[in-house]
Enzyme design. Sequence first.
Site, mmCIF file in Angstrom:
data_model
loop_
_atom_site.group_PDB
_atom_site.id
_atom_site.type_symbol
_atom_site.label_atom_id
_atom_site.label_comp_id
_atom_site.label_asym_id
_atom_site.label_seq_id
_atom_site.Cartn_x
_atom_site.Cartn_y
_atom_site.Cartn_z
ATOM 1 N N LYS A 1 13.750 38.254 58.767
ATOM 2 C CA LYS A 1 13.793 38.816 60.128
ATOM 3 C C LYS A 1 14.292 37.716 61.068
ATOM 4 O O LYS A 1 13.512 37.006 61.703
ATOM 5 C CB LYS A 1 12.379 39.277 60.512
ATOM 6 C CG LYS A 1 12.341 40.699 61.020
ATOM 7 C CD LYS A 1 10.928 41.181 61.235
ATOM 8 C CE LYS A 1 10.734 41.855 62.560
ATOM 9 N NZ LYS A 1 11.622 42.944 62.881
HETATM 10 N N1 PMP Z 1 14.137 47.149 59.331
HETATM 11 C C1 PMP Z 1 14.334 46.397 60.438
HETATM 12 C C2 PMP Z 1 15.712 45.904 60.730
HETATM 13 C C3 PMP Z 1 13.267 46.082 61.280
HETATM 14 O O1 PMP Z 1 13.477 45.334 62.394
HETATM 15 C C4 PMP Z 1 11.981 46.564 60.973
HETATM 16 C C5 PMP Z 1 10.814 46.247 61.881
HETATM 17 N N2 PMP Z 1 10.219 45.041 61.510
HETATM 18 C C6 PMP Z 1 11.804 47.349 59.822
HETATM 19 C C7 PMP Z 1 12.919 47.614 59.024
HETATM 20 C C8 PMP Z 1 10.463 47.868 59.428
HETATM 21 O O2 PMP Z 1 9.649 46.806 59.004
HETATM 22 P P1 PMP Z 1 8.074 46.854 59.173
HETATM 23 O O3 PMP Z 1 7.624 48.136 58.576
HETATM 24 O O4 PMP Z 1 7.609 45.674 58.410
HETATM 25 O O5 PMP Z 1 7.785 46.765 60.616
#
Ligand code: PMP
Length: 325
Positions: A172
Amino acid sequence: MTSAVTTAPGGAAPALAALAYHDGQFVPLEQARVPVTTQALQYGTGVFEGIRAYTQADGTLAVFRGHDHYARLLRSARTLRIDVGLDAERLCAVTAELLRRIGSTDDMYIRPLAYKRALLPGTPPGVQLTGVSDALSVNAFRMGSYTDRGGIQVAISSWRRPESGMLPVRAKVTGGYVNNALAVDEARAAGYADAVLLNSRGLVAEASTSNVFAVVRGRLITPPATADLLEGITRETVVTLAADLLDTATGFEDLARDDLCNADEVFLTGTGSEIVPVTGIGGRAVGDGTPGPLTTALMTAYHEVVRGKHERYHHWLQAVGQDSA
Ligand code: PMP
């Protein structure tokens, strides 16, 4: 206890909490600042997380899957050679302490950010990951559920999700979110709530800040990690709940654009968006244009789990009242 959470004008935007954990200290939010020379500001060399804390039945606050989020933050940080300085346990403790000091028992959103800060003495200016100091900041704000439970309309973006040979898509990384921002901007300008991005092979990757699931010919499917997506923690939660509570296995299989458009049900998963039904794609109805039965059942299960109503998943919830940083 007096809450330190500021109230959003008009109640529209999420209210910012008045405190942050910044450079190892809890400080008023307005003191959590960075200089314009910050390397991450210039080059996008930061990593972050989005974590939710939910009010439980007894009125206390608990962080949902904080340890898993921090484990991902540490993996992301490693990719960018950022030394966060704290392990996942300690990061959870800092978060709990921040929430305790803020003093709100309303649902909260927590935003940790680890980033490249300043050139170390002797390091010449330039784009680089070594010879640069690292920093950590965590802030939190009051944020309830904003999921449109009736479903949203999404566009298929003309922006492709970068492949893992271009950017570390499983991390991320702040700079990578230019791609997401452009996709959302394009979708909103055309009147859609969100965008689904295809990867460089033309297969479904994910939505702007969430993962994609589809029910195709009776089977629950989500694209595999190799489809160049962020492996969401909500995605993993949904796979677990579908198997445990709804006797439904998830297939990790590539989805083509027309699989999605012809699916019986489509929904998105993410910490912020939780589970959101997709009732239309590019102006065409998904199924009968209303949230489908599996989507609805998973939404119910998810909202029960995050509020501590299933003892089986209490290990995913960290009570904010416990521990001390
Ligand atoms: N894809 C992206 C690009 C994101 O920014 C997120 C949010 N974190 C997710 C998927 C979903 O991840 P999570 O369920 O861990 O929040």
